[in-house]
Design a protein around this motif. Structure first.
Motif, PDB file in Angstrom:
ATOM      1  N   ARG A 223       0.896   3.398  -2.745  1.00  0.00           N
ATOM      2  CA  ARG A 223      -0.228   3.138  -4.311  1.00  0.00           C
ATOM      3  C   ARG A 223      -0.213   3.908  -5.457  1.00  0.00           C
ATOM      4  O   ARG A 223      -1.324   3.698  -6.745  1.00  0.00           O
ATOM      5  CB  ARG A 223      -1.828   3.976  -3.340  1.00  0.00           C
ATOM      6  N   LEU A 224       0.544   5.023  -5.518  1.00  0.00           N
ATOM      7  CA  LEU A 224       1.089   6.292  -6.185  1.00  0.00           C
ATOM      8  C   LEU A 224       2.139   5.287  -7.752  1.00  0.00           C
ATOM      9  O   LEU A 224       1.756   5.442  -8.866  1.00  0.00           O
ATOM     10  CB  LEU A 224       1.244   7.408  -5.973  1.00  0.00           C
ATOM     11  N   SER A 225       1.913   4.379  -7.074  1.00  0.00           N
ATOM     12  CA  SER A 225       3.389   3.378  -7.674  1.00  0.00           C
ATOM     13  C   SER A 225       2.164   2.119  -8.875  1.00  0.00           C
ATOM     14  O   SER A 225       1.652   1.039  -8.374  1.00  0.00           O
ATOM     15  CB  SER A 225       4.029   2.291  -6.917  1.00  0.00           C
ATOM     16  N   SER A 226       1.319   2.339  -9.623  1.00  0.00           N
ATOM     17  CA  SER A 226       0.544   1.279 -10.652  1.00  0.00           C
ATOM     18  C   SER A 226       0.104   1.893 -11.719  1.00  0.00           C
ATOM     19  O   SER A 226       0.578   2.743 -12.448  1.00  0.00           O
ATOM     20  CB  SER A 226      -1.169   1.766  -9.607  1.00  0.00           C
ATOM     21  N   LEU A 227      -0.244   0.986 -12.232  1.00  0.00           N
ATOM     22  CA  LEU A 227      -0.007   0.901 -13.836  1.00  0.00           C
ATOM     23  C   LEU A 227      -0.545   1.405 -14.608  1.00  0.00           C
ATOM     24  O   LEU A 227      -0.627   2.796 -15.796  1.00  0.00           O
ATOM     25  CB  LEU A 227      -0.772  -0.527 -14.392  1.00  0.00           C
ATOM     26  N   LYS A 228      -2.023   2.088 -14.062  1.00  0.00           N
ATOM     27  CA  LYS A 228      -2.887   3.413 -14.419  1.00  0.00           C
ATOM     28  C   LYS A 228      -1.673   4.782 -14.420  1.00  0.00           C
ATOM     29  O   LYS A 228      -2.327   5.404 -14.829  1.00  0.00           O
ATOM     30  CB  LYS A 228      -4.397   3.824 -14.144  1.00  0.00           C
ATOM     31  N   ILE A 229      -1.235   4.764 -12.970  1.00  0.00           N
ATOM     32  CA  ILE A 229      -0.233   6.166 -12.780  1.00  0.00           C
ATOM     33  C   ILE A 229       0.843   5.564 -13.799  1.00  0.00           C
ATOM     34  O   ILE A 229       0.768   7.317 -15.032  1.00  0.00           O
ATOM     35  CB  ILE A 229      -0.343   6.439 -11.413  1.00  0.00           C
ATOM     36  N   ALA A 230       1.003   4.899 -14.347  1.00  0.00           N
ATOM     37  CA  ALA A 230       2.718   5.411 -15.251  1.00  0.00           C
ATOM     38  C   ALA A 230       2.202   5.683 -16.484  1.00  0.00           C
ATOM     39  O   ALA A 230       2.413   6.023 -17.368  1.00  0.00           O
ATOM     40  CB  ALA A 230       2.313   3.778 -15.314  1.00  0.00           C
ATOM     41  N   LYS A 231       0.699   4.843 -16.977  1.00  0.00           N
ATOM     42  CA  LYS A 231       0.315   5.488 -18.476  1.00  0.00           C
ATOM     43  C   LYS A 231      -0.219   6.885 -18.320  1.00  0.00           C
ATOM     44  O   LYS A 231      -0.074   7.528 -19.532  1.00  0.00           O
ATOM     45  CB  LYS A 231      -1.429   4.629 -18.439  1.00  0.00           C
ATOM     46  N   ILE A 232      -0.655   7.399 -17.292  1.00  0.00           N
ATOM     47  CA  ILE A 232      -0.631   8.822 -17.419  1.00  0.00           C
ATOM     48  C   ILE A 232       0.230   9.572 -17.585  1.00  0.00           C
ATOM     49  O   ILE A 232       0.198  10.686 -18.519  1.00  0.00           O
ATOM     50  CB  ILE A 232      -1.635   8.904 -16.132  1.00  0.00           C
ATOM     51  N   THR A 233       1.682   9.544 -16.448  1.00  0.00           N
ATOM     52  CA  THR A 233       2.735  10.176 -16.650  1.00  0.00           C
ATOM     53  C   THR A 233       3.182   9.805 -17.790  1.00  0.00           C
ATOM     54  O   THR A 233       3.714  10.725 -18.227  1.00  0.00           O
ATOM     55  CB  THR A 233       3.332   9.488 -15.689  1.00  0.00           C
ATOM     56  N   SER A 234       3.376   8.663 -18.759  1.00  0.00           N
ATOM     57  CA  SER A 234       3.661   8.412 -19.805  1.00  0.00           C
ATOM     58  C   SER A 234       3.215   9.435 -21.036  1.00  0.00           C
ATOM     59  O   SER A 234       3.504   9.813 -21.704  1.00  0.00           O
ATOM     60  CB  SER A 234       3.739   7.455 -20.442  1.00  0.00           C
TER      61      SER A 234
ATOM     62  N   SER B 219       8.331   2.436  -1.046  1.00  0.00           N
ATOM     63  CA  SER B 219       8.093   4.286  -0.276  1.00  0.00           C
ATOM     64  C   SER B 219       7.671   2.824   1.387  1.00  0.00           C
ATOM     65  O   SER B 219       6.884   2.389   1.298  1.00  0.00           O
ATOM     66  CB  SER B 219       6.656   5.067  -0.183  1.00  0.00           C
ATOM     67  N   ALA B 220       7.614   3.629   2.888  1.00  0.00           N
ATOM     68  CA  ALA B 220       6.971   2.803   4.022  1.00  0.00           C
ATOM     69  C   ALA B 220       5.714   3.342   4.268  1.00  0.00           C
ATOM     70  O   ALA B 220       5.153   2.387   4.788  1.00  0.00           O
ATOM     71  CB  ALA B 220       7.904   3.098   5.281  1.00  0.00           C
ATOM     72  N   LYS B 221       5.535   4.174   3.809  1.00  0.00           N
ATOM     73  CA  LYS B 221       3.880   5.319   3.860  1.00  0.00           C
ATOM     74  C   LYS B 221       2.916   4.141   2.473  1.00  0.00           C
ATOM     75  O   LYS B 221       3.005   4.266   1.343  1.00  0.00           O
ATOM     76  CB  LYS B 221       4.274   6.415   3.738  1.00  0.00           C
ATOM     77  N   SER B 222       1.890   3.528   2.967  1.00  0.00           N
ATOM     78  CA  SER B 222       0.471   2.843   2.241  1.00  0.00           C
ATOM     79  C   SER B 222       0.855   3.627   1.166  1.00  0.00           C
ATOM     80  O   SER B 222      -0.255   3.824  -0.147  1.00  0.00           O
ATOM     81  CB  SER B 222      -0.115   2.231   2.655  1.00  0.00           C
ATOM     82  N   HIS B 223      -0.041   5.031   1.879  1.00  0.00           N
ATOM     83  CA  HIS B 223      -0.393   5.803   0.672  1.00  0.00           C
ATOM     84  C   HIS B 223       0.003   6.181  -0.473  1.00  0.00           C
ATOM     85  O   HIS B 223      -0.486   6.471  -1.543  1.00  0.00           O
ATOM     86  CB  HIS B 223      -1.643   6.743   1.206  1.00  0.00           C
ATOM     87  N   ILE B 224       1.101   6.297  -0.361  1.00  0.00           N
ATOM     88  CA  ILE B 224       2.471   6.857  -1.442  1.00  0.00           C
ATOM     89  C   ILE B 224       2.706   5.431  -2.188  1.00  0.00           C
ATOM     90  O   ILE B 224       3.129   5.781  -3.575  1.00  0.00           O
ATOM     91  CB  ILE B 224       3.950   7.284  -0.670  1.00  0.00           C
TER      92      ILE B 224
END
Length: 349
Positions: A128-139, A121-126
């Protein structure tokens, strides 16, 4: 023996042989490939990428499919040995677990597609949702949610007796409720194949659109940006290859299963039953390649994956080649990574 009986026997033999060959191939390539997947995705260059985390998590569930589900299916389809046909408890737990594990594996790849869209995404705040922490939570959410969505199987799955293509009365572990049987076929097709495939394709196109827009917007790219983008591009190629395999191997089986369910009350002769059994079990055997072939498509489509694999092979299989490389009379020492720059991936997974 009539010509129809001969044809039925030939179809039955063909079904057993084809399914056995497919499952044995899937088992063999899966054992090798999935363990190599784990090695590559836990290496420092990839282990902190959220997309790699999804790949690695999916690999662990695929290992369950290869080590447990495939051997059980070989015994059941080729040798008529399945404890689930004779014990109600095993029947319920076996099919509930097998459906859940295979679906979780596909949804983890779907999450990887969504992560690539967010990351591009071109938007920085979006981004930031691509992170290892988010990946662990969604998994974790997917791992908990999918079994809940299949929990109704524990209630309705039971041992029932029906005539096979040879006219023999045999036990089978299926739902004992006609309405639930139709619902389960649609539910499984939706959760395991249709919905993940649709989302994979959708977010794949959205990711490509994001990448095209960012290339037009950014005129100057630094060296670090080029390296990062090259890695992202390789991960996207690997993801596309995995999505392709999942779509082409799961959709046909879901369709034939839905057909068989909707025509369950239709009077069919033995020949038609044998033909449907051949189609259903052959396509069912093909779905296991969605769980066992990822390593080979990653190797073909991802340069970064191949490089990390080559580094591992040179480091652990040919350690003497890491010491001194001689080429045309020149001696070169391999580059070393300082100890304080190395990443311990064991604490990430």
């Amino acid at each position: 023996m009539s010509s129809a009986d001969v044809t039925i026997n030939q179809l039955t033999l063909a079904t057993t042989t084809i399914v056995l060959i497919l499952l044995c191939i899937a088992f063999t390539i899966g054992i090798i490939g999935l363990f190599l997947n784990i090695i590559v995705f836990t290496r420092p260059a990839l282990c902190r990428e959220p997309c790699s985390f999804y790949f690695l998590s999916s690999t662990y569930f695929n290992l369950f499919v290869v080590l447990i589900v495939i051997p059980v299916r070989i015994l059941s389809n080729s040798f008529n040995i399945d404890l689930g046909f004779y014990n109600v408890g095993i029947c319920k737990v076996e099919y509930f677990a097998f459906y859940s594990i295979r679906t979780i594996s596909c949804w983890l790849i779907t999450l990887a597609c969504i992560d690539r869209y967010i990351h591009s995404s071109a938007k920085s705040h979006i981004r930031r949702l691509s992170s290892l922490k988010i990946a662990k939570i969604t998994s974790g959410i997917i791992i908990i949610l999918i079994p809940i969505l299949y929990s109704h199987m524990i209630i309705y799955m039971n041992i029932t007796y029906s005539n096979n293509q040879l006219g023999n009365r045999v036990p089978n572990c299926i739902s004992n409720n006609d309405i639930h049987r139709v619902f389960l076929a649609i539910w499984y097709m939706t959760l395991y194949s249709l919905c993940p495939s649709f989302l994979m394709i959708l977010f794949g196109f959205l990711t490509l659109n994001n990448i095209r827009q960012r290339r037009q917007a950014v005129a100057r790219v630094t060296k670090n940006d080029r390296i990062t983008r090259r890695t992202d591009s390789q991960l996207l190629s690997m993801l596309a290859a995995q999505v392709f395999v999942i779509v082409i191997t799961t959709l046909p089986q879901s369709i034939i299963q839905l057909y068989v369910t909707f025509t369950a009350n239709v009077v069919k002769d033995k020949l038609r039953l044998a033909q449907e059994n051949l189609a259903s079990k052959t396509l069912g055997g093909m779905t296991f390649f969605a769980h066992s072939s990822s390593f080979y498509f990653f190797t073909l489509s991802g340069t970064v994956f191949r490089k990390e694999l080559q580094k591992f092979l040179r480091q652990y299989i040919y350690p003497h080649q890491n010491r001194v490389h001689i080429n045309s009379g020149e001696t070169r020492l391999p580059s070393a990574v300082p100890g304080n720059q190395q990443i311990n991936c064991n604490n990430i997974i």
